[in-house]
Structure formats: C-alpha cells, structure tokens
Design a protein around this motif. Sequence first.
Motif, PDB file in Angstrom:
ATOM      1  N   SER A   5       2.125 108.730  15.172  1.00 33.28           N
ATOM      2  CA  SER A   5       1.314 109.870  14.762  1.00 33.28           C
ATOM      3  C   SER A   5       0.015 109.314  14.209  1.00 33.28           C
ATOM      4  CB  SER A   5       2.036 110.682  13.691  1.00 33.28           C
ATOM      5  OG  SER A   5       2.207 109.896  12.522  1.00 33.28           O
ATOM      6  N   GLY A   6      -1.077 109.962  14.472  1.00 39.34           N
ATOM      7  CA  GLY A   6      -2.362 109.391  14.104  1.00 39.34           C
ATOM      8  C   GLY A   6      -2.891 108.542  15.243  1.00 39.34           C
ATOM      9  N   SER A   7      -4.089 108.062  15.088  1.00 41.74           N
ATOM     10  CA  SER A   7      -4.722 107.312  16.172  1.00 41.74           C
ATOM     11  C   SER A   7      -5.294 105.998  15.665  1.00 41.74           C
ATOM     12  CB  SER A   7      -5.830 108.154  16.805  1.00 41.74           C
ATOM     13  OG  SER A   7      -6.809 108.451  15.831  1.00 41.74           O
ATOM     14  N   PHE A   8      -5.526 105.128  16.616  1.00 39.40           N
ATOM     15  CA  PHE A   8      -6.111 103.823  16.320  1.00 39.40           C
ATOM     16  C   PHE A   8      -7.521 103.745  16.871  1.00 39.40           C
ATOM     17  CE2 PHE A   8      -2.772 101.155  14.583  1.00 39.40           C
ATOM     18  CZ  PHE A   8      -1.621 101.875  14.883  1.00 39.40           C
ATOM     19  N   PHE A   9      -8.401 103.132  16.106  1.00 37.27           N
ATOM     20  CA  PHE A   9      -9.719 102.789  16.622  1.00 37.27           C
ATOM     21  C   PHE A   9      -9.554 101.686  17.669  1.00 37.27           C
ATOM     22  CE2 PHE A   9     -14.100 101.820  16.847  1.00 37.27           C
ATOM     23  CZ  PHE A   9     -14.242 100.442  16.732  1.00 37.27           C
ATOM     24  N   ARG A  10      -8.703 100.719  17.347  1.00 35.69           N
ATOM     25  CA  ARG A  10      -8.396  99.651  18.293  1.00 35.69           C
ATOM     26  C   ARG A  10      -6.951  99.211  18.095  1.00 35.69           C
ATOM     27  NH1 ARG A  10     -12.795  95.308  19.022  1.00 35.69           N
ATOM     28  NH2 ARG A  10     -13.634  97.101  20.120  1.00 35.69           N
ATOM     29  N   LEU A  11      -6.177  99.340  19.135  1.00 38.32           N
ATOM     30  CA  LEU A  11      -4.779  98.932  19.103  1.00 38.32           C
ATOM     31  C   LEU A  11      -4.658  97.640  19.882  1.00 38.32           C
ATOM     32  CD1 LEU A  11      -1.862  99.613  18.310  1.00 38.32           C
ATOM     33  CD2 LEU A  11      -1.706 100.958  20.410  1.00 38.32           C
ATOM     34  N   ASN A  12      -4.257  96.580  19.210  1.00 40.53           N
ATOM     35  CA  ASN A  12      -4.256  95.261  19.832  1.00 40.53           C
ATOM     36  C   ASN A  12      -2.902  94.834  20.364  1.00 40.53           C
ATOM     37  OD1 ASN A  12      -7.020  94.810  19.260  1.00 40.53           O
ATOM     38  ND2 ASN A  12      -6.508  94.252  17.159  1.00 40.53           N
ATOM     39  N   PHE A  13      -1.850  95.373  19.754  1.00 40.01           N
ATOM     40  CA  PHE A  13      -0.517  94.904  20.121  1.00 40.01           C
ATOM     41  C   PHE A  13       0.500  96.003  19.856  1.00 40.01           C
ATOM     42  CE2 PHE A  13       2.843  91.839  20.698  1.00 40.01           C
ATOM     43  CZ  PHE A  13       3.845  92.244  19.842  1.00 40.01           C
ATOM     44  N   MET A  14       1.467  96.106  20.769  1.00 37.76           N
ATOM     45  CA  MET A  14       2.615  96.992  20.588  1.00 37.76           C
ATOM     46  C   MET A  14       3.838  96.161  20.931  1.00 37.76           C
ATOM     47  SD  MET A  14       0.962 100.097  22.769  1.00 37.76           S
ATOM     48  CE  MET A  14       2.001 101.470  22.293  1.00 37.76           C
ATOM     49  N   GLY A  15       4.873  96.275  20.108  1.00 39.92           N
ATOM     50  CA  GLY A  15       6.021  95.435  20.390  1.00 39.92           C
ATOM     51  C   GLY A  15       7.297  95.936  19.764  1.00 39.92           C
ATOM     52  N   TRP A  16       8.373  95.274  20.127  1.00 37.01           N
ATOM     53  CA  TRP A  16       9.692  95.560  19.585  1.00 37.01           C
ATOM     54  C   TRP A  16      10.255  94.270  19.002  1.00 37.01           C
ATOM     55  CZ3 TRP A  16      11.793 100.342  19.195  1.00 37.01           C
ATOM     56  CH2 TRP A  16      11.203 101.360  19.941  1.00 37.01           C
ATOM     57  N   PHE A  17      10.791  94.391  17.806  1.00 39.42           N
ATOM     58  CA  PHE A  17      11.463  93.292  17.121  1.00 39.42           C
ATOM     59  C   PHE A  17      12.895  93.722  16.830  1.00 39.42           C
ATOM     60  CE2 PHE A  17       7.896  90.470  15.767  1.00 39.42           C
ATOM     61  CZ  PHE A  17       6.838  91.244  16.214  1.00 39.42           C
ATOM     62  N   ARG A  18      13.751  92.744  16.547  1.00 36.74           N
ATOM     63  CA  ARG A  18      15.096  93.071  16.114  1.00 36.74           C
ATOM     64  C   ARG A  18      15.498  92.148  14.972  1.00 36.74           C
ATOM     65  NH1 ARG A  18      18.425  91.395  21.610  1.00 36.74           N
ATOM     66  NH2 ARG A  18      18.239  89.109  21.411  1.00 36.74           N
ATOM     67  N   GLN A  19      16.445  92.642  14.203  1.00 32.39           N
ATOM     68  CA  GLN A  19      16.851  91.892  13.020  1.00 32.39           C
ATOM     69  C   GLN A  19      18.336  92.069  12.760  1.00 32.39           C
ATOM     70  OE1 GLN A  19      14.720  93.027   9.422  1.00 32.39           O
ATOM     71  NE2 GLN A  19      14.962  90.990   8.577  1.00 32.39           N
ATOM     72  N   LEU A  20      18.996  90.947  12.488  1.00 34.63           N
ATOM     73  CA  LEU A  20      20.381  90.951  12.060  1.00 34.63           C
ATOM     74  C   LEU A  20      20.425  90.736  10.557  1.00 34.63           C
ATOM     75  CD1 LEU A  20      21.938  88.786  14.896  1.00 34.63           C
ATOM     76  CD2 LEU A  20      22.400  91.183  14.436  1.00 34.63           C
ATOM     77  N   PRO A  21      21.481  91.199   9.891  1.00 36.52           N
ATOM     78  CA  PRO A  21      21.582  91.000   8.436  1.00 36.52           C
ATOM     79  C   PRO A  21      21.447  89.530   8.067  1.00 36.52           C
ATOM     80  CG  PRO A  21      23.261  92.530   9.183  1.00 36.52           C
ATOM     81  CD  PRO A  21      22.606  91.973  10.428  1.00 36.52           C
ATOM     82  N   GLY A  22      20.578  89.263   7.128  1.00 38.34           N
ATOM     83  CA  GLY A  22      20.394  87.902   6.647  1.00 38.34           C
ATOM     84  C   GLY A  22      19.550  87.020   7.552  1.00 38.34           C
ATOM     85  N   LYS A  23      19.048  87.605   8.621  1.00 40.46           N
ATOM     86  CA  LYS A  23      18.251  86.821   9.571  1.00 40.46           C
ATOM     87  C   LYS A  23      16.814  87.313   9.569  1.00 40.46           C
ATOM     88  CE  LYS A  23      21.809  84.668  11.654  1.00 40.46           C
ATOM     89  NZ  LYS A  23      21.918  83.470  12.469  1.00 40.46           N
ATOM     90  N   GLN A  24      15.936  86.472  10.100  1.00 42.65           N
ATOM     91  CA  GLN A  24      14.540  86.868  10.230  1.00 42.65           C
ATOM     92  C   GLN A  24      14.368  87.832  11.396  1.00 42.65           C
ATOM     93  OE1 GLN A  24      12.075  83.330  10.506  1.00 42.65           O
ATOM     94  NE2 GLN A  24      11.411  83.656   8.410  1.00 42.65           N
TER      95      GLN A  24
END
Length: 121
Positions: free
Chosen positions: A25-44
């Motif tokens: 929601s909302g807009s970007f003047f410049r969007l440089n990156f879109m991505g997906w991350f994942r995380q397990l408990p206790g992990k980065q």
Amino acid sequence: QVQLVESGGGWVQAGGSLRLSCAASGSFFRLNFMGWFRQLPGKQRELVAGMISGGSTNYADSVKGRFTISRDNAKNTVYLQMNSLKPEDTAVYYCNYRGRIAFYSAELDYWGQGTQVTVSS
C-alpha cells in the motif's frame, strides 16, 4: 508510509505448491529491489528469491528450478510461486521491498508481516 501485506502461506504436503503474495500500500518514488526471505527459529533470515528494478532475478541454490518470483507493477504486488515443496522449505516467509518513497528520502527496507509455510513429509 508503505505497508506490505502478505498472503498465501499455509500447510502443504511434500511435492505440493503454494503461491505467496505481497501487496504494497502506498507508492515508491524508486523501487530498487523486491524479494522474499525466510527464517527458521533461532536462525538468520535468508534470501530465497529477489528481483531488481530492471527485472533480473536471483535465487538461493536450494530453490532454483522450484521457486519463481514475479511481480505485477499495476497491483504493486510481488509473488513467489513455490513448486515441488520439500519439508526443508518449512519456515516463516517475509517479503521485502527496498526503495525510496520520495526523491528526498533515504533508501529503506520495508517488510511484510511474515507468513508461515509448513511442508509435511
């Protein structure tokens, strides 16, 4: 102010598919990156898939050939199609947008609320 709302997580058996969505929601003047991350408990948190503004993509080795990141600019939405899911894909998945909301603002990271993906064997 930009907010990211994720949807599409859930439970699936190994070999199945899920599609995650992340709408901004909302807009970007410049969007440089879109991505997906994942995380397990206790992990980065780790990068799963990313797309830069020009459309180039990159994937973690563990998901290459199985996951696909895409975007719909008109809907300001990024997707993660996950096929051939494995139990080791189980994690909380977060979407990330990196960009500037105005010409005078700094580049910032914006995060979705996270969605649980559980793959059973």
